[in-house]
Design an enzyme around this catalytic site. Sequence first.
Site, PDB file in Angstrom:
ATOM      1  N   HIS A 144     -24.325  93.283  32.684  1.00  0.00           N
ATOM      2  CA  HIS A 144     -24.755  94.289  33.671  1.00  0.00           C
ATOM      3  C   HIS A 144     -25.986  93.740  34.413  1.00  0.00           C
ATOM      4  CE1 HIS A 144     -24.986  97.959  35.749  1.00  0.00           C
ATOM      5  NE2 HIS A 144     -25.337  98.795  34.803  1.00  0.00           N
ATOM      6  N   GLN A 149     -28.410  95.901  36.749  1.00  0.00           N
ATOM      7  CA  GLN A 149     -29.305  96.779  36.005  1.00  0.00           C
ATOM      8  C   GLN A 149     -30.572  96.038  35.588  1.00  0.00           C
ATOM      9  OE1 GLN A 149     -28.921 100.159  35.185  1.00  0.00           O
ATOM     10  NE2 GLN A 149     -31.076  99.817  34.728  1.00  0.00           N
ATOM     11  N   ASP A 184     -30.123 102.054  25.061  1.00  0.00           N
ATOM     12  CA  ASP A 184     -28.919 102.316  25.862  1.00  0.00           C
ATOM     13  C   ASP A 184     -27.998 103.173  24.997  1.00  0.00           C
ATOM     14  OD1 ASP A 184     -26.904 102.264  27.793  1.00  0.00           O
ATOM     15  OD2 ASP A 184     -26.413 100.138  27.530  1.00  0.00           O
ATOM     16  N   CYS A 212     -31.099 102.456  30.926  1.00  0.00           N
ATOM     17  CA  CYS A 212     -30.356 102.280  32.184  1.00  0.00           C
ATOM     18  C   CYS A 212     -29.726 103.583  32.655  1.00  0.00           C
ATOM     19  CB  CYS A 212     -29.311 101.186  32.039  1.00  0.00           C
ATOM     20  SG  CYS A 212     -27.981 101.570  30.890  1.00  0.00           S
ATOM     21  N   ARG A 262     -32.651 100.407  41.198  1.00  0.00           N
ATOM     22  CA  ARG A 262     -31.315  99.846  41.388  1.00  0.00           C
ATOM     23  C   ARG A 262     -31.061  99.655  42.887  1.00  0.00           C
ATOM     24  NH1 ARG A 262     -27.365 100.591  37.556  1.00  0.00           N
ATOM     25  NH2 ARG A 262     -26.199  99.234  38.963  1.00  0.00           N
TER      26      ARG A 262
END
Length: 308
Positions: free
Chosen positions: A134, A137, A225, A266, A294
């Site tokens: 990712h 992120q 997360d 995130c 982001r």
Amino acid sequence: MNHFLDIHTTDATALRGMIDQARAMKEARKGLPKGTPDAEQPLANHMVALIFEKPSTRTRVSFDVGVRQMGGQTLVLSGNDMQLGHGESIADTARVLSRYVDMIMIRTFEESILHELAEYADVPVINGLTNTSHPCQVMADVMTFEEHNGPIKGKKVVWTGDGNNTCASLIHAAGQFGFDFTFAGPEALDPDPELIAFARSKGVTVTIERDAEVAVQGADLVIADTWVSMHDSQSTRQRRHNQLKAYQVNDHLMAQAKPDALFMHCLPAHREEEVTSQVMDGPQSVIFDEAENRLHAQKAVMRWCLGI
Ligand code: CP
Ligand code: NVA
């Protein structure tokens, strides 16, 4: 033309340039209504396809808004509604889309799908999350840390929980941006040793620690997360909760970190599971700046991809 597929395969100087440009572009928009076009319009006359084979709130909206702020247009596509979801090959999809659009962002399953798309596309491809990475992120995470607490180089970043896709990109970022990384989680959910080898080859310290309280001592940044990712089967949910409850980020755990340590996630978060609301809404949490960034980080990524 550049693809943005992963942190470890992107030049470290280029990554640094993107973070710096993202911060400058954010600063230039300060106080303006969200729909105000940027003074510069590098994506004018550009069409960007945003393909989602998994759900998304932040990635979808931040890419869409980012393209528009830079003067471009978007097509937001669901994998299921495309022939891609009904047997058309990735390679043919890449060739066809390249005739219509100037750039493709995809959120998908296997990393191999992303790589095949990039191989056959004539336009830049951006990784909007796979089962194993990712990178967008993590660009926002680095930007957010530096915005609050200065250069991330040499700092101690602690990941708690599952050694998942976001964790993987963070370990790559440790190598590329030069920060030390500690994983706090059970052995069954350890990150891939190849990731650790990459970061260590760049000279940073990577530590695996089973005791969350020991792990966060002296931390500059603590990250959590979800315990169950989109690609995980729902049947793993109960097992994961048992494996990971000792790694919940709560006030007691945050108290072991440095007094000025930041907390990131995130998002989406499962409040009172991987993190308590007290931490999420507390003074060390920068989760909504992280979500905002982001937008800014990806705008810089898109400019780098197009070389504009
Ligand atoms: N953090 C993140 O990628 O969020 P979305 O799944 O909402 O895009
Ligand atoms: N690890 C999470 C990240 C969501 C943005 C997932 O893949 O579901």
